[in-house]
Write a protein that holds these residues in place. Sequence first.
Motif, PDB file in Angstrom:
ATOM      1  N   TYR A 139       0.834  -1.205   0.000  1.00 51.82           N
ATOM      2  CA  TYR A 139       0.000   0.000   0.000  1.00 51.82           C
ATOM      3  C   TYR A 139       0.873   1.262   0.000  1.00 51.82           C
ATOM      4  N   LEU A 140       1.863   1.305   0.884  1.00 53.57           N
ATOM      5  CA  LEU A 140       2.719   2.485   0.964  1.00 53.57           C
ATOM      6  C   LEU A 140       3.559   2.656  -0.289  1.00 53.57           C
ATOM      7  N   ILE A 145       9.217  15.870   0.677  1.00 55.59           N
ATOM      8  CA  ILE A 145       8.534  14.809   1.434  1.00 55.59           C
ATOM      9  C   ILE A 145       9.488  13.645   1.691  1.00 55.59           C
ATOM     10  N   PHE A 146      10.241  13.248   0.670  1.00 58.83           N
ATOM     11  CA  PHE A 146      11.193  12.145   0.803  1.00 58.83           C
ATOM     12  C   PHE A 146      12.261  12.484   1.841  1.00 58.83           C
ATOM     13  N   ALA A 147      12.851  13.676   1.731  1.00 58.53           N
ATOM     14  CA  ALA A 147      13.904  14.085   2.671  1.00 58.53           C
ATOM     15  C   ALA A 147      13.350  14.182   4.093  1.00 58.53           C
ATOM     16  N   ASP A 148      12.134  14.696   4.230  1.00 59.87           N
ATOM     17  CA  ASP A 148      11.503  14.810   5.544  1.00 59.87           C
ATOM     18  C   ASP A 148      11.290  13.428   6.158  1.00 59.87           C
ATOM     19  N   ALA A 149      10.822  12.475   5.362  1.00 56.46           N
ATOM     20  CA  ALA A 149      10.621  11.101   5.857  1.00 56.46           C
ATOM     21  C   ALA A 149      11.955  10.492   6.287  1.00 56.46           C
ATOM     22  N   GLN A 150      13.006  10.706   5.512  1.00 53.66           N
ATOM     23  CA  GLN A 150      14.326  10.179   5.871  1.00 53.66           C
ATOM     24  C   GLN A 150      14.801  10.765   7.193  1.00 53.66           C
ATOM     25  N   HIS A 151      14.608  12.064   7.357  1.00 56.89           N
ATOM     26  CA  HIS A 151      15.018  12.735   8.586  1.00 56.89           C
ATOM     27  C   HIS A 151      14.240  12.193   9.793  1.00 56.89           C
ATOM     28  N   LEU A 152      12.941  12.003   9.621  1.00 56.75           N
ATOM     29  CA  LEU A 152      12.119  11.455  10.696  1.00 56.75           C
ATOM     30  C   LEU A 152      12.531  10.028  11.044  1.00 56.75           C
ATOM     31  N   LEU A 153      12.879   9.229  10.027  1.00 62.91           N
ATOM     32  CA  LEU A 153      13.337   7.857  10.296  1.00 62.91           C
ATOM     33  C   LEU A 153      14.675   7.848  11.022  1.00 62.91           C
ATOM     34  N   ASN A 154      15.540   8.823  10.740  1.00 63.71           N
ATOM     35  CA  ASN A 154      16.797   8.943  11.486  1.00 63.71           C
ATOM     36  C   ASN A 154      16.520   9.221  12.960  1.00 63.71           C
ATOM     37  N   ILE A 165       7.999   7.515  13.608  1.00 63.78           N
ATOM     38  CA  ILE A 165       7.625   6.487  12.634  1.00 63.78           C
ATOM     39  C   ILE A 165       6.287   6.846  11.984  1.00 63.78           C
ATOM     40  N   ALA A 166       5.303   7.233  12.796  1.00 65.02           N
ATOM     41  CA  ALA A 166       3.989   7.589  12.256  1.00 65.02           C
ATOM     42  C   ALA A 166       4.090   8.799  11.321  1.00 65.02           C
ATOM     43  N   MET A 167       4.878   9.789  11.693  1.00 66.75           N
ATOM     44  CA  MET A 167       5.027  10.975  10.839  1.00 66.75           C
ATOM     45  C   MET A 167       5.715  10.616   9.523  1.00 66.75           C
ATOM     46  N   ALA A 168       6.735   9.761   9.577  1.00 65.62           N
ATOM     47  CA  ALA A 168       7.424   9.340   8.346  1.00 65.62           C
ATOM     48  C   ALA A 168       6.452   8.580   7.443  1.00 65.62           C
ATOM     49  N   TRP A 169       5.662   7.678   8.018  1.00 65.06           N
ATOM     50  CA  TRP A 169       4.701   6.925   7.209  1.00 65.06           C
ATOM     51  C   TRP A 169       3.647   7.845   6.610  1.00 65.06           C
ATOM     52  N   SER A 170       3.264   8.882   7.340  1.00 67.59           N
ATOM     53  CA  SER A 170       2.270   9.806   6.779  1.00 67.59           C
ATOM     54  C   SER A 170       2.838  10.518   5.552  1.00 67.59           C
ATOM     55  N   ARG A 171       4.129  10.816   5.558  1.00 68.01           N
ATOM     56  CA  ARG A 171       4.741  11.447   4.394  1.00 68.01           C
ATOM     57  C   ARG A 171       4.827  10.468   3.225  1.00 68.01           C
ATOM     58  N   VAL A 172       5.253   9.249   3.518  1.00 72.90           N
ATOM     59  CA  VAL A 172       5.407   8.238   2.477  1.00 72.90           C
ATOM     60  C   VAL A 172       4.058   7.891   1.845  1.00 72.90           C
ATOM     61  N   SER A 173       2.994   7.922   2.626  1.00 70.71           N
ATOM     62  CA  SER A 173       1.671   7.570   2.095  1.00 70.71           C
ATOM     63  C   SER A 173       0.955   8.767   1.466  1.00 70.71           C
ATOM     64  N   ASN A 174       1.673   9.882   1.297  1.00 72.87           N
ATOM     65  CA  ASN A 174       1.120  11.088   0.665  1.00 72.87           C
ATOM     66  C   ASN A 174      -0.045  11.655   1.464  1.00 72.87           C
ATOM     67  N   ASN A 175       0.053  11.573   2.792  1.00 72.06           N
ATOM     68  CA  ASN A 175      -0.957  12.106   3.704  1.00 72.06           C
ATOM     69  C   ASN A 175      -0.279  12.780   4.884  1.00 72.06           C
TER      70      ASN A 175
END
Length: 156
Positions: free
Chosen positions: A11-12, A66-75, A109-119
């Motif tokens: 899905y993601l 969005i991609f860079a933000d998700a990477q930063h959040l995962l770090n 983790i939740a914030m990174a997934w929200s970026r990856v899922s375009n939400n």
Amino acid sequence: MAKNPGPVVRYLSEKLLDAIPEFTELEPFRDKNLNNWRMNGAYSFHSATSKSFKLVVNSREYAAVIFADAQHLLNHASEHRAHVLDNSLTTEPSPSWTFVSLYYFSLFIAMAWSRVSNNAVLYLDKDAIKEFCGTVVGLPGGGAFRCQDRPGYIRV
């Protein structure tokens, strides 16, 4: 990666492919995030209601952010995970810090997934909304907003 990814990963992956156009330059820079994009990004106001607003955006630029933000959040999540695992092996006088680290691990983790899922979920106060929309009448008040990229614009 697993040979047969689970339903969440499938899905993601679909959502990520929808959100990131082909030929987008993806670089996980620390200073690329939605907050900095709000101040320096290429967007213009499109329309607004009392509950949402739309911006015309450069889809590749937005996707890279969005991609860079998700990477930063995962770090950040990885740092908290390391702290939680380290505390499980040692004795600490108070479990409070472990609980706080577990909370922030889950939040990032939740914030990174929200970026990856375009939400992406963002909190925008009235000043932030005015930065996006200018002096248009009838703008929404401050609060939590969901950011979704659509062809040619994002809906916030």
